[in-house]
Design a protein around this motif. Structure first.
Motif, PDB file in Angstrom:
ATOM      1  N   ALA A  28      -2.435  -7.911 -19.019  1.00  0.00           N
ATOM      2  CA  ALA A  28      -2.877  -6.293 -18.994  1.00  0.00           C
ATOM      3  C   ALA A  28      -1.841  -5.460 -19.624  1.00  0.00           C
ATOM      4  CB  ALA A  28      -2.596  -5.997 -17.354  1.00  0.00           C
ATOM      5  N   ALA A  29      -0.352  -5.833 -19.771  1.00  0.00           N
ATOM      6  CA  ALA A  29       0.353  -4.800 -20.261  1.00  0.00           C
ATOM      7  C   ALA A  29       0.322  -5.157 -21.769  1.00  0.00           C
ATOM      8  CB  ALA A  29       1.876  -5.539 -20.086  1.00  0.00           C
ATOM      9  N   ILE A  84      -0.273 -14.268 -11.109  1.00  0.00           N
ATOM     10  CA  ILE A  84      -0.151 -12.901 -11.170  1.00  0.00           C
ATOM     11  C   ILE A  84       0.770 -12.332 -12.440  1.00  0.00           C
ATOM     12  CG2 ILE A  84       1.376 -11.297 -10.107  1.00  0.00           C
ATOM     13  CD1 ILE A  84       0.388 -12.636  -7.274  1.00  0.00           C
ATOM     14  N   GLY A  85       1.775 -13.084 -12.529  1.00  0.00           N
ATOM     15  CA  GLY A  85       2.570 -12.859 -13.777  1.00  0.00           C
ATOM     16  C   GLY A  85       1.858 -12.924 -15.003  1.00  0.00           C
ATOM     17  N   ALA A  86       0.991 -13.856 -15.339  1.00  0.00           N
ATOM     18  CA  ALA A  86      -0.015 -13.935 -16.422  1.00  0.00           C
ATOM     19  C   ALA A  86      -1.006 -12.815 -16.655  1.00  0.00           C
ATOM     20  CB  ALA A  86      -0.577 -15.300 -16.618  1.00  0.00           C
ATOM     21  N   THR A  87      -1.520 -12.540 -15.420  1.00  0.00           N
ATOM     22  CA  THR A  87      -2.478 -11.410 -15.339  1.00  0.00           C
ATOM     23  C   THR A  87      -1.638 -10.264 -15.652  1.00  0.00           C
ATOM     24  OG1 THR A  87      -3.834 -12.635 -13.911  1.00  0.00           O
ATOM     25  CG2 THR A  87      -4.162 -10.315 -14.010  1.00  0.00           C
ATOM     26  N   THR A 138      -1.312   2.091 -21.498  1.00  0.00           N
ATOM     27  CA  THR A 138      -0.959   2.999 -20.061  1.00  0.00           C
ATOM     28  C   THR A 138      -1.046   2.451 -18.769  1.00  0.00           C
ATOM     29  OG1 THR A 138      -3.420   2.690 -19.694  1.00  0.00           O
ATOM     30  CG2 THR A 138      -2.726   4.751 -21.104  1.00  0.00           C
ATOM     31  N   GLY A 139      -0.669   0.846 -18.996  1.00  0.00           N
ATOM     32  CA  GLY A 139      -0.429   0.205 -17.739  1.00  0.00           C
ATOM     33  C   GLY A 139      -1.401  -0.751 -17.096  1.00  0.00           C
ATOM     34  N   VAL A 140      -1.514  -1.085 -16.118  1.00  0.00           N
ATOM     35  CA  VAL A 140      -2.321  -2.086 -15.433  1.00  0.00           C
ATOM     36  C   VAL A 140      -3.756  -1.244 -15.275  1.00  0.00           C
ATOM     37  CG1 VAL A 140      -2.874  -3.340 -13.414  1.00  0.00           C
ATOM     38  CG2 VAL A 140      -0.459  -3.326 -14.239  1.00  0.00           C
ATOM     39  N   GLY A 141      -4.970  -1.741 -15.703  1.00  0.00           N
ATOM     40  CA  GLY A 141      -6.109  -1.138 -15.591  1.00  0.00           C
ATOM     41  C   GLY A 141      -6.506  -1.178 -14.297  1.00  0.00           C
ATOM     42  N   GLY A 142      -7.934  -0.730 -13.889  1.00  0.00           N
ATOM     43  CA  GLY A 142      -8.643  -0.690 -12.601  1.00  0.00           C
ATOM     44  C   GLY A 142      -8.993  -2.061 -12.147  1.00  0.00           C
ATOM     45  N   TRP A 143      -9.428  -2.904 -13.007  1.00  0.00           N
ATOM     46  CA  TRP A 143      -9.856  -4.240 -12.722  1.00  0.00           C
ATOM     47  C   TRP A 143      -8.979  -5.091 -12.238  1.00  0.00           C
ATOM     48  CZ3 TRP A 143     -14.794  -4.739 -11.567  1.00  0.00           C
ATOM     49  CH2 TRP A 143     -15.869  -4.086 -12.233  1.00  0.00           C
ATOM     50  N   THR A 144      -7.901  -5.187 -13.019  1.00  0.00           N
ATOM     51  CA  THR A 144      -6.625  -5.972 -12.694  1.00  0.00           C
ATOM     52  C   THR A 144      -6.038  -5.469 -11.279  1.00  0.00           C
ATOM     53  OG1 THR A 144      -6.242  -6.042 -15.118  1.00  0.00           O
ATOM     54  CG2 THR A 144      -4.507  -6.788 -13.737  1.00  0.00           C
ATOM     55  N   ALA A 145      -5.824  -4.080 -11.254  1.00  0.00           N
ATOM     56  CA  ALA A 145      -5.280  -3.836  -9.761  1.00  0.00           C
ATOM     57  C   ALA A 145      -6.288  -4.131  -8.741  1.00  0.00           C
ATOM     58  CB  ALA A 145      -5.441  -2.256 -10.071  1.00  0.00           C
ATOM     59  N   LEU A 146      -7.810  -3.971  -8.990  1.00  0.00           N
ATOM     60  CA  LEU A 146      -8.562  -4.613  -7.831  1.00  0.00           C
ATOM     61  C   LEU A 146      -8.387  -6.063  -7.606  1.00  0.00           C
ATOM     62  CD1 LEU A 146     -10.984  -3.608  -6.083  1.00  0.00           C
ATOM     63  CD2 LEU A 146     -12.539  -3.913  -7.824  1.00  0.00           C
TER      64      LEU A 146
END
Length: 131
Positions: free
Chosen positions: A89-90, A82-85, A95-103
């Motif tokens: 993403a950062a 989770i931390g690495a992902t 702009t922050g975490v993308g949609g794929w990462t959030a999903l």
């Protein structure tokens, strides 16, 4: 020593190899497609491995130490991923975490919660040996 409730045997252990295989397939796909849900793959492997260990050691006195060790290792690995992902993403986006990462993060919580639920259920039904 009875460490397992009688209704767990057939309900939860039907597909651990399939879950592990699906998770490994996702991890292999991550080499070619960067948006592969790596967290979900890890969570599927953790769920399959937990159910597999419960099925293999369900009548053994080693079940509890093995499950405690395995659960702590998979939880630590999941936390690191989770931390690495989120770190990757950062770095990729301003702009922050993308949609794929959030999903991926949202979907991965489901198999991890199920694996934790199986672990807690097994702990609740463990009985100390009678002297």
């Amino acid at each position: 020593m009875r460490v397992f409730p009688p209704n767990i045997g057939s309900r939860y252990f039907e597909s651990p190899p399939a879950l592990i295989g699906l998770g490994l397939a996702f991890l292999l796909a991550a080499m070619w497609w960067p948006h592969t849900p790596v967290l979900t793959a890890t969570a599927l492997i953790a769920l399959g491995a937990t159910d597999s260990a419960m099925a293999r050691f369900k009548s053994s006195t080693l079940l509890m130490p093995i499950l405690i060790l395995q659960t702590s290792i998979y939880a630590a690995l999941y936390g690191l991923l989770i931390g690495a992902t989120l770190h990757a993403a950062a770095l990729r986006s301003t702009t922050g975490v993308g949609g794929w990462t959030a999903l991926d993060l949202a979907l991965s919580s489901i198999p991890m919660a199920i694996a934790l639920q199986h672990f807690v259920r097994c702990l609740r039904h463990a009985r100390p040996p009678h002297p």
